[in-house]
Design a protein around this motif. Structure first.
Motif, PDB file in Angstrom:
ATOM      1  N   ASP A   1      -5.859  -1.572  -4.893  1.00 48.97           N
ATOM      2  CA  ASP A   1      -5.074  -1.927  -3.569  1.00 48.97           C
ATOM      3  C   ASP A   1      -6.241  -2.879  -2.977  1.00 48.97           C
ATOM      4  O   ASP A   1      -7.055  -2.572  -2.120  1.00 48.97           O
ATOM      5  CB  ASP A   1      -4.915  -0.911  -2.715  1.00 48.97           C
ATOM      6  CG  ASP A   1      -3.760  -1.237  -1.670  1.00 48.97           C
ATOM      7  OD1 ASP A   1      -3.715  -2.449  -1.456  1.00 48.97           O
ATOM      8  OD2 ASP A   1      -3.543  -0.245  -0.764  1.00 48.97           O
ATOM      9  N   GLU A   2      -6.019  -4.180  -3.108  1.00 51.74           N
ATOM     10  CA  GLU A   2      -6.613  -5.122  -2.743  1.00 51.74           C
ATOM     11  C   GLU A   2      -8.576  -4.658  -2.919  1.00 51.74           C
ATOM     12  O   GLU A   2      -9.217  -5.008  -2.001  1.00 51.74           O
ATOM     13  CB  GLU A   2      -6.479  -5.404  -1.341  1.00 51.74           C
ATOM     14  CG  GLU A   2      -5.315  -5.709  -0.949  1.00 51.74           C
ATOM     15  CD  GLU A   2      -4.889  -6.259   0.344  1.00 51.74           C
ATOM     16  OE1 GLU A   2      -5.719  -7.174   0.903  1.00 51.74           O
ATOM     17  OE2 GLU A   2      -3.799  -5.953   0.837  1.00 51.74           O
TER      18      GLU A   2
ATOM     19  N   SER B   1       0.746  -1.342   0.002  1.00 50.59           N
ATOM     20  CA  SER B   1      -0.072   0.117  -0.107  1.00 50.59           C
ATOM     21  C   SER B   1       0.828   1.412   0.089  1.00 50.59           C
ATOM     22  O   SER B   1       0.547   2.090  -0.698  1.00 50.59           O
ATOM     23  CB  SER B   1      -0.922  -0.084   1.326  1.00 50.59           C
ATOM     24  OG  SER B   1      -1.782  -1.169   1.101  1.00 50.59           O
TER      25      SER B   1
END
Ligand code: ATP
Ligand code: MG
Length: 281
Positions: free
Chosen positions: A167-168, A47
């Motif tokens: 991001d995920e 991240s």
């Protein structure tokens, strides 16, 4: 003609008051139009990397360099560079600002001074692309997780970014919702020539990428094609990843003396191969 939309050289970043850098001497490139999966254990810096690419954090030293579309990211050009980047996060609830789905897509366009007379058409097109056109007047809070991620993608693709960072983004979805959103991203990528950087813990998603970047303790531990990386069971296990379904099955078949050719990396190809194998026996 192929060029690198993103080039990262020697990227080092340390959070304030921390001793260890969260990222250390990270270098990689994203060829334009490619899909790159970023994998690695919790806390490995994934991240942090996305925040640096979007200019939300700044590297420790001037020896670190991020280039987007050939332009070095600086505090002077960050606002214009950022317009070329769209980010979707894990939790869709944190990314809505509009009272309705259509308002939400409009918000991003208004922020970029999109011509008002063309706004309606662009919103309709963006929602149709993610199959959410019937929800234009719906409050975002009434949508399912998968629907929210679709709307987030509509809001971003409406802005025609060159780079899409996830991001995920599929982490909170069920397996079907996850597959749907991945298929949608693949489609949007084709339609709009997007370059995709996708942080994921899902090996089946990483297996679909053109290249995989493995981070561990803030460093690049490996890069390569999914087939390269997932054929190294020790590496995969050390990252706490489960091998993707197809690779796992291939390894189990190999253990039973059935060698499936290396070029077969997708589920349907494996099914076809096995069917043809059993019909010739
Ligand atoms: N705001 C912050 N202040 C200080 N340290 C931070 C901050 N955010 C992250 N870190 C630290 O930086 C390192 C990298 O964190 P990061 O969130 O980038 O990891 P990640 O790979 O995204 O992990 P996850 O898989 O859990 O999302 C970790 O050691 C983390 O504790
Ligand atoms: Mg993270």
């Amino acid at each position: 003609m192929s060029f690198n939309l993103v080039e990262v050289n020697n990227l080092t970043f340390t959070y304030r008051d921390e001793k260890q850098p969260a990222l250390e001497k990270v270098s990689f490139a994203l060829p334009a139009g490619s899909w790159t999966a970023v994998v690695g254990p919790n806390g490995s810096g994934k991240s942090t990397l996305t925040r640096l690419l979007d200019g939300l954090l700044w590297p420790d030293s001037k020896h670190s360099e991020i280039k987007i579309a050939g332009e070095r990211l600086t505090k002077q050009n960050v606002w214009s560079v950022r317009q070329q980047i769209g980010i979707v996060f894990q939790n869709p609830d944190n990314q809505f600002v509009g009272a309705t789905v259509a308002d939400d897509v409009a918000f991003g366009l208004e922020n970029q001074n999109f011509p008002p007379e063309k706004m309606q058409e662009r919103i309709e097109q963006a929602l149709a692309a993610v199959k959410m056109q019937d929800y234009a007047g719906t409050e975002p809070s009434r949508l399912s997780g998968g629907q929210k991620q679709r709307v987030a993608l509509a809001g971003i693709t409406a802005l025609r970014p060159k780079l899409l960072i996830l991001d995920e983004a599929t982490a909170m979805l069920d397996p079907q919702g996850r597959r749907d959103v991945i298929a949608l991203i693949q489609q949007l990528r084709q339609d709009y020539q997007l370059t995709v950087l996708s942080v994921t813990h899902d090996a089946d998603e990483a297996a679909l990428a053109d290249q995989v970047l493995v981070l561990s303790h803030g460093k690049v531990k490996a890069t390569g094609t999914p087939a390269d990386l997932f054929s190294q069971p020790d590496l995969i296990a050390s990252l706490g990843l489960k091998p993707p379904f197809v690779m796992d099955l291939k390894q189990r078949l190999a253990a039973k003396g059935i060698e499936v050719p290396a070029e077969i990396t997708e589920e349907q190809d494996l099914v076809n191969y096995l069917c043809q194998l059993s019909s010739t026996k």
